[in-house]
Design a protein around this motif. Structure first.
Motif, PDB file in Angstrom:
ATOM      1  N   CYS A   1      50.511  45.518  38.183  1.00  0.00           N
ATOM      2  CA  CYS A   1      50.693  45.220  39.608  1.00  0.00           C
ATOM      3  C   CYS A   1      51.264  46.433  40.355  1.00  0.00           C
ATOM      4  N   HIS A   2      51.963  47.327  39.656  1.00  0.00           N
ATOM      5  CA  HIS A   2      52.406  48.583  40.269  1.00  0.00           C
ATOM      6  C   HIS A   2      51.212  49.377  40.771  1.00  0.00           C
ATOM      7  N   ASN A   3      50.180  49.434  39.944  1.00  0.00           N
ATOM      8  CA  ASN A   3      48.986  50.184  40.311  1.00  0.00           C
ATOM      9  C   ASN A   3      48.289  49.569  41.517  1.00  0.00           C
ATOM     10  N   LEU A   4      48.248  48.252  41.551  1.00  0.00           N
ATOM     11  CA  LEU A   4      47.649  47.569  42.691  1.00  0.00           C
ATOM     12  C   LEU A   4      48.449  47.850  43.962  1.00  0.00           C
ATOM     13  N   ASP A   5      49.774  47.899  43.836  1.00  0.00           N
ATOM     14  CA  ASP A   5      50.616  48.161  45.003  1.00  0.00           C
ATOM     15  C   ASP A   5      50.389  49.561  45.547  1.00  0.00           C
ATOM     16  N   TRP A   6      50.425  50.581  44.656  1.00  0.00           N
ATOM     17  CA  TRP A   6      50.271  51.928  45.213  1.00  0.00           C
ATOM     18  C   TRP A   6      48.843  52.203  45.645  1.00  0.00           C
ATOM     19  N   LEU A   7      47.886  51.445  45.091  1.00  0.00           N
ATOM     20  CA  LEU A   7      46.512  51.572  45.561  1.00  0.00           C
ATOM     21  C   LEU A   7      46.406  51.105  47.018  1.00  0.00           C
ATOM     22  N   ARG A   8      47.065  50.017  47.337  1.00  0.00           N
ATOM     23  CA  ARG A   8      47.120  49.535  48.727  1.00  0.00           C
ATOM     24  C   ARG A   8      47.846  50.549  49.601  1.00  0.00           C
ATOM     25  N   PHE A   9      48.937  51.093  49.074  1.00  0.00           N
ATOM     26  CA  PHE A   9      49.763  52.037  49.827  1.00  0.00           C
ATOM     27  C   PHE A   9      49.009  53.338  50.100  1.00  0.00           C
ATOM     28  N   VAL A  10      48.339  53.857  49.087  1.00  0.00           N
ATOM     29  CA  VAL A  10      47.651  55.140  49.212  1.00  0.00           C
ATOM     30  C   VAL A  10      46.459  55.053  50.162  1.00  0.00           C
ATOM     31  N   THR A  11      45.669  53.999  50.033  1.00  0.00           N
ATOM     32  CA  THR A  11      44.464  53.882  50.853  1.00  0.00           C
ATOM     33  C   THR A  11      44.752  53.434  52.271  1.00  0.00           C
ATOM     34  N   GLY A  12      45.870  52.695  52.448  1.00  0.00           N
ATOM     35  CA  GLY A  12      46.167  52.140  53.772  1.00  0.00           C
ATOM     36  C   GLY A  12      45.251  51.001  54.144  1.00  0.00           C
ATOM     37  N   GLN A  13      44.489  50.499  53.169  1.00  0.00           N
ATOM     38  CA  GLN A  13      43.549  49.413  53.411  1.00  0.00           C
ATOM     39  C   GLN A  13      44.003  48.151  52.687  1.00  0.00           C
ATOM     40  N   GLU A  14      43.868  47.017  53.363  1.00  0.00           N
ATOM     41  CA  GLU A  14      44.203  45.745  52.734  1.00  0.00           C
ATOM     42  C   GLU A  14      42.974  45.146  52.059  1.00  0.00           C
ATOM     43  N   ILE A  15      43.203  44.520  50.932  1.00  0.00           N
ATOM     44  CA  ILE A  15      42.148  43.845  50.187  1.00  0.00           C
ATOM     45  C   ILE A  15      41.951  42.456  50.780  1.00  0.00           C
ATOM     46  N   THR A  16      40.711  42.117  51.093  1.00  0.00           N
ATOM     47  CA  THR A  16      40.423  40.823  51.731  1.00  0.00           C
ATOM     48  C   THR A  16      39.771  39.825  50.792  1.00  0.00           C
ATOM     49  N   GLU A  17      39.223  40.308  49.676  1.00  0.00           N
ATOM     50  CA  GLU A  17      38.520  39.410  48.753  1.00  0.00           C
ATOM     51  C   GLU A  17      38.647  39.943  47.336  1.00  0.00           C
ATOM     52  N   VAL A  18      38.895  39.044  46.392  1.00  0.00           N
ATOM     53  CA  VAL A  18      39.074  39.436  44.992  1.00  0.00           C
ATOM     54  C   VAL A  18      38.322  38.472  44.087  1.00  0.00           C
ATOM     55  N   SER A  19      37.662  39.004  43.081  1.00  0.00           N
ATOM     56  CA  SER A  19      37.179  38.182  41.970  1.00  0.00           C
ATOM     57  C   SER A  19      37.662  38.844  40.693  1.00  0.00           C
ATOM     58  N   ALA A  20      37.969  38.055  39.671  1.00  0.00           N
ATOM     59  CA  ALA A  20      38.598  38.628  38.481  1.00  0.00           C
ATOM     60  C   ALA A  20      38.253  37.839  37.227  1.00  0.00           C
ATOM     61  N   MET A  21      38.288  38.538  36.109  1.00  0.00           N
ATOM     62  CA  MET A  21      38.184  37.922  34.787  1.00  0.00           C
ATOM     63  C   MET A  21      39.285  38.502  33.904  1.00  0.00           C
ATOM     64  N   TYR A  22      39.797  37.680  33.013  1.00  0.00           N
ATOM     65  CA  TYR A  22      40.821  38.169  32.091  1.00  0.00           C
ATOM     66  C   TYR A  22      40.551  37.624  30.693  1.00  0.00           C
ATOM     67  N   ALA A  23      41.133  38.293  29.707  1.00  0.00           N
ATOM     68  CA  ALA A  23      40.959  37.875  28.316  1.00  0.00           C
ATOM     69  C   ALA A  23      42.120  38.379  27.476  1.00  0.00           C
ATOM     70  N   THR A  24      42.340  37.727  26.346  1.00  0.00           N
ATOM     71  CA  THR A  24      43.271  38.224  25.340  1.00  0.00           C
ATOM     72  C   THR A  24      42.416  38.749  24.198  1.00  0.00           C
ATOM     73  N   VAL A  25      42.264  40.060  24.135  1.00  0.00           N
ATOM     74  CA  VAL A  25      41.296  40.692  23.248  1.00  0.00           C
ATOM     75  C   VAL A  25      41.915  41.094  21.909  1.00  0.00           C
TER      76      VAL A  25
END
Length: 223
Positions: A168-192
């Protein structure tokens, strides 16, 4: 690490250590020559306590935030804010009603290279933002999910896996660096490839407000 950082800045000082673990709490308090208490209520009575820094397992964040708010204290809490949207909402509403500041400690956006990247983007060096691709691959061994931090491996106590804990740190600074807000998300997760019940791999597709698209690939089981 937090106590050490507080001792190095000029506008903040550690006033008290609060920990239900007496041995750990008293040890830290001795190191910084401050009082210790097993409960937050005693710290709330100190006139020189303006804010509370919460660094405990995620499941306990929301309740302690609400307690600190009831004493009129400002709060900085380790990420994530809470384990569920409902618990996070309760914390935010309580802070708003008490008119106190509630901040999540996303400290990586203040790293020198992150700040410089933001400047370069704002200056137009990279041109118009058409998309973002972020890959975060790390190796978190069994000790990351066990021992004194075994709560990290639990959906109930942690709220999620590596991305929820640290990515989530990476997601935060990605928002901070780009200055753009994310409006839509799709995601998949797994325990590999870990012993944890929570996910160790996460893939996200993002849409930004300006129409740009992005992807995040995050895994804690890459050797």
């Amino acid at each position: 690490a937090i106590a050490k950082s507080l001792s190095r800045v000029s506008n903040t000082r550690l006033s008290m250590v609060v920990d239900v673990d007496a041995e750990q709490g008293q040890g830290l308090a001795r190191d910084y020559r401050v009082p210790w208490s097993p409960t937050l209520s005693e710290a709330a009575d100190l006139s020189d306590v303006d804010a509370v820094y919460i660094a405990i397992p995620h499941l306990l964040h929301s309740a302690l935030i609400q307690e600190a708010v009831s004493y009129g204290k400002h709060i900085m809490v380790e990420k994530p804010l809470a384990t569920t949207v409902e618990a996070a909402t309760r914390a935010v509403v309580a802070a708003h009603q008490a008119k106190v500041k509630l901040s999540v400690s996303f400290n990586q956006r203040y790293f020198a290279h992150i700040l410089r990247a933001r400047e370069l983007i704002q200056e137009g060096v990279l041109g118009r933002l058409l998309g973002v691709q972020l890959t975060v691959h790390v190796d978190r061994g069994a000790d990351y999910w066990a021992g004194g931090t075994d709560w990290r491996a639990s959906w109930e106590e942690s709220g999620g896996g590596y991305f929820f804990n640290t990515g989530c740190h990476n997601l935060d600074w990605l928002r901070f660096v780009t200055g753009q807000e994310i409006t839509e998300v799709s995601a998949m997760y797994a325990t590999v490839d870990s012993l944890a019940a929570v996910d160790d791999t996460m893939c996200l597709s993002l849409r930004y407000g300006n129409g740009a698209l992005g992807t995040i690939n995050c895994a804690s089981c890459v050797r």
